[in-house]
Design a protein around this motif. Structure first.
Motif, short mmCIF file in Angstrom:
data_model
loop_
_atom_site.label_atom_id
_atom_site.label_comp_id
_atom_site.label_asym_id
_atom_site.label_seq_id
_atom_site.Cartn_x
_atom_site.Cartn_y
_atom_site.Cartn_z
N SER A 341 0.89 -1.08 -0.17
CA SER A 341 0.12 -0.17 0.12
C SER A 341 0.80 1.46 -0.04
N ARG A 342 1.95 1.22 0.84
CA ARG A 342 2.76 2.51 0.84
C ARG A 342 3.61 2.80 -0.46
N LEU A 343 3.79 1.55 -1.01
CA LEU A 343 4.74 1.81 -2.44
C LEU A 343 3.76 1.56 -3.51
N ASN A 344 2.52 1.43 -3.30
CA ASN A 344 1.63 1.43 -4.54
C ASN A 344 2.01 0.34 -5.38
N SER A 345 2.79 -0.67 -4.92
CA SER A 345 3.20 -1.70 -6.02
C SER A 345 3.83 -2.81 -5.51
N VAL A 346 3.98 -3.98 -6.00
CA VAL A 346 4.75 -5.06 -5.61
C VAL A 346 5.80 -5.40 -6.58
N THR A 347 6.94 -5.60 -6.32
CA THR A 347 8.14 -5.87 -7.08
C THR A 347 8.75 -7.26 -6.51
N PRO A 348 9.27 -7.77 -7.46
CA PRO A 348 10.17 -9.07 -7.28
C PRO A 348 10.93 -9.21 -5.75
N SER A 349 11.47 -7.98 -5.60
CA SER A 349 12.19 -7.87 -4.23
C SER A 349 11.60 -7.10 -2.94
N SER A 350 9.91 -7.36 -3.08
CA SER A 350 9.28 -6.89 -2.02
C SER A 350 9.71 -7.70 -1.03
N GLY A 351 10.07 -7.18 0.27
CA GLY A 351 10.33 -7.91 1.49
C GLY A 351 11.51 -8.56 1.48
N ALA A 352 12.45 -8.53 0.48
CA ALA A 352 13.80 -9.32 0.12
C ALA A 352 14.87 -8.60 0.84
N GLY A 353 14.69 -6.87 1.12
CA GLY A 353 15.84 -6.26 1.43
C GLY A 353 16.11 -6.19 3.03
N ASN A 354 16.01 -5.15 3.58
CA ASN A 354 16.47 -5.14 5.17
C ASN A 354 15.21 -5.24 5.92
N ASP A 355 13.99 -5.43 5.35
CA ASP A 355 12.95 -5.63 6.15
C ASP A 355 13.22 -6.43 7.16
N LEU A 356 13.63 -7.76 6.94
CA LEU A 356 13.71 -8.70 8.08
C LEU A 356 14.47 -8.35 9.18
N LEU A 357 15.61 -7.82 8.76
CA LEU A 357 16.75 -7.37 9.57
C LEU A 357 16.10 -6.21 10.60
N TYR A 358 15.48 -5.40 9.81
CA TYR A 358 14.99 -4.31 10.48
C TYR A 358 13.73 -4.77 11.75
#
Lengths: 431, 250
Positions: A341-358
């Motif tokens: 919702s925040r990014l208005n889109s879903v990309t192949p890298s959604s959730g794959a970045g820093n999110d988990l470590l954060y």
């Protein structure tokens, strides 16, 4: 072996009872304010830090970034921005608290949120489903993933670290397959987009904040009265009132901040609490109730503290283990929806970045132990704010990407060190 | 007096190793029965058979004179058998009340009924003459070894139990705490419970027990009243299985 005759020792059988009384009688404390404060200080000194590191962190970081960027950081617009920035990480962290309470880890929670968001976006865009069907699809996907992780960890007994590391890789493949290489699925559904981008009416925000503050006060005071009238151990009334005052001040202060008009142009008004904040509030109340006031919650803490003891006491340890991964993945699905919702889109890298470590960092900074048995739902909110302030502040400073990585990594290490040191302190203080 | 627990001719093997041979064991209400024996004599196996952890191969199991056959710890609990394990099985991160009610919490609607649980825990502890006013909400991690043992024992008697088995309750305790726990053991029996006490310490055994049962290499060497036997005879029963007229035949 002693030379005492059995007869002499047998005299104790009818003897008076002294020592058992004395040992416990020494624990009695007066329920006054000074005694309660002394207790609290002793608790902190013995390594039971609670929310202190997170609150100190928030204060220090706000002061730091205000000093460095006085004209941008503390503006109403940036504060509102900061709250919505914190939403996905906070929700993800709230799910991780359940997993961390058992001393387990879910490294795949971030990519799970990506997969679930992709499922939701595909359902809306490709199948033309209404938003609620898409959200349901995302949540069910989360539950399925969580059940699979839980089953592999609790029944097959693979370490959760390995299971979720495998899924961390595998699930990225699924997101890629769903979204398509290099592709982006736009999210334009009004309800979904409103979640992180629209605000509730100012009046409704005030009403909800006031209702929450009043409800919290009522529950706390009613509980105090009941315990007091039944002669049970209670905290001093001043302490309860102070706690209610702090929570009410935080609620109403936050509402005040978010109710200011923060539109960049004077022609429009932009004010009110973002809907996503309400969602986090609802999740916080639900998770706090589940962990703190239900038998299920007690069993989660018990399994995290001593799984063997819980098993002998009749707790179904396998079922508890599976359930926490299901909860974590379900909340990850919700976090994924909010992020989309925040990014208005879903990309192949959604959730794959820093999110988990954060998210792990948020839970640990908030006070949840990596060693299991300690933690609360509110830790995710406090820690999520710390992480969002760092992220937001570094963005305003315009630091280089390499520095962002270094700083965020250091913060996670620092939080884990505090956790480990506090634990050592606790065990040496016998807490 | 009907014994609470009456075991007759118990055999138990693990694979080809027979651990218990034709063991008889009786525990009476209001009495402390000490179960003694050297390492490997079969004490723990016997206790696990009583607690439903192991099923018997052969033999009769009477509880309050009724033939029963507990096949799981839950069966045993339902009968009124509680076992306090050597390693206590408490959760250090939970408080005394939460530990005492773990797995059997009282609820009101969806929510835990903390007040009722705290009242009941306090009542049980004060019935055992352990005063804890103002401290039953402390985490177990903050308690001393003797206090933890007290909590574990109090948990066992919270559930209308008839038979409490204590596996080496004083093994890791200091002198004063051992005394305190032994006093508690005695009080349990004085309240009419049948208490089985496993111990290696002859002083403890003679201090609190009414009967002594000595196991020797998986056989019951003798079960006699404490007042009818001497310290030296018990040691001989443990080490040789025989002492004068008592014990196993050569």
């Amino acid at each position: 072996m002693s030379t005492d005759t059995p007869k002499e020792q047998g005299a104790m059988k009818s003897g008076p009872v002294r020592m058992a009384d004395a040992d416990f009688a020494a624990d009695r404390r007066q329920n006054d304010m000074a005694g309660a404060l002394r207790d609290y200080w002793a608790q902190v000194r013995s390594g039971d830090l609670g929310a202190i590191p997170a609150i100190l962190g928030i204060v220090a970081l706000v002061a730091l970034f205000t000093a460095l960027r006085p004209e941008t950081f503390l503006t109403d617009r940036n504060i509102a921005n900061l709250f919505t920035q914190a939403l996905p990480v906070t929700i993800l962290a709230m799910g991780l608290v359940f997993v961390l309470l058992l001393g387990e880890i879910d490294l795949s929670a971030g990519v799970t949120s990506g997969v679930c968001a992709a499922v939701m976006a595909k359902l809306i865009v490709d199948s033309g489903q209404p938003w609620y069907v898409a959200v349901l699809g995302a949540v069910v996907t989360g539950i399925v993933i969580g059940t699979a992780i839980g089953w592999l960890v609790a029944v097959i007994r693979i370490p959760s670290f390995v299971v979720t590391l495998a899924l961390f890789l595998g699930l990225q493949g699924i997101t890629l397959r769903l979204v398509g290489e290099g592709g982006t699925v736009p999210v334009r559904d009004d309800v979904i987009v409103a979640l992180a981008n629209k605000n509730m009416p100012v009046a409704l925000g005030w009403a909800l904040a006031a209702a929450c503050a009043a409800g919290y006060a009522a529950v706390q005071l009613w509980r105090w009265r009941q315990q007091h009238s039944r002669g049970l151990s209670v905290k001093p009334l001043q302490m309860v009132v102070a706690r209610v005052a702090v929570v009410a001040a935080a609620l109403l202060g936050g509402t005040l901040l978010l109710s200011q008009d923060r539109a960049p142009s004077p022609l429009i008004t932009l004010a009110g609490i973002p809907w996503g904040v309400l969602l986090v509030g609802v999740l916080l109340i639900a998770c706090t109730f589940v962990l703190g006031r239900t038998p299920y919650g007690r069993h989660v803490y018990a399994v995290g503290g001593n799984a063997e003891a819980a098993r002998r006491a009749g707790v179904n340890v396998t079922r508890i283990r599976i359930s926490v991964f299901m909860i974590a993945s379900t909340l990850a699905a919700i976090a994924g929806i909010v992020a989309a919702s925040r990014l208005n889109s879903v990309t192949p890298s959604s959730g794959a970045g820093n999110d988990l470590l954060y998210a792990v960092g948020a839970a640990v900074i908030g006070g949840t132990s990596l060693f299991g048995g300690r933690g609360k739902a509110r830790d995710a909110v406090l820690g999520g704010l710390v992480i969002a302030i760092i992220d937001n502040g570094l963005g305003l400073l315009g630091t280089k990407a390499y520095l962002n990585f270094l700083i965020t990594g250091s913060v996670l290490l620092l939080a884990a060190s505090i956790d480990a040191l506090a634990r050592r302190r606790r065990s040496s203080a016998g807490r | 007096m009907t014994p609470v627990l009456d075991l007759r001719g118990i055999d138990k093997s693990f694979g080809s190793v027979q651990v218990l041979h034709d063991v008889d064991f009786v525990a009476y209400p209001g009495e402390v029965t000490a179960l003694v024996g050297d390492n490997g004599a079969g004490k723990t196996t016997l206790v696990k058979c009583i607690g439903g952890v192991h099923d018997l191969d052969r033999g009769e199991f009477y509880f309050d004179g009724v033939p029963v056959r507990p096949r799981s710890p839950r069966d045993a609990n339902a009968l009124g058998i509680e076992i306090v394990h050597q390693d206590l099985a408490l959760c250090e991160n939970l408080d005394i009340v939460e530990n005492m009610f773990l797995g059997r919490e009282r609820t009101r609607g969806l929510s835990l009924d903390y007040s009722t649980m705290e009242e009941e825990a306090t009542r049980v502890l004060s019935n055992l003459s352990v005063r804890t006013i103002g401290s039953v909400r402390r985490p177990v991690a903050a308690l001393s070894g003797g206090q933890r043992q007290t909590v574990a024992i109090a948990r066992a008697v919270l559930w209308d139990s008839r038979l409490v088995v204590l596996d080496e309750p004083a093994a890791a305790l200091g002198v004063a705490q051992t005394q305190q726990v032994l006093e508690l053991v005695r009080r349990l029996a004085d309240k009419g419970l049948a208490v089985v006490l496993i111990s290696h310490n002859m002083n403890d055994v003679f201090a609190v027990s009414d009967r002594i049962a000595a196991l020797y290499l998986g056989r019951m060497a003798a079960q006699v009243r404490t007042s009818d036997i001497t310290h030296r005879e018990v040691v001989e029963l443990i080490t040789a299985g025989r002492s004068g007229k008592l014990g196993l035949r050569a």
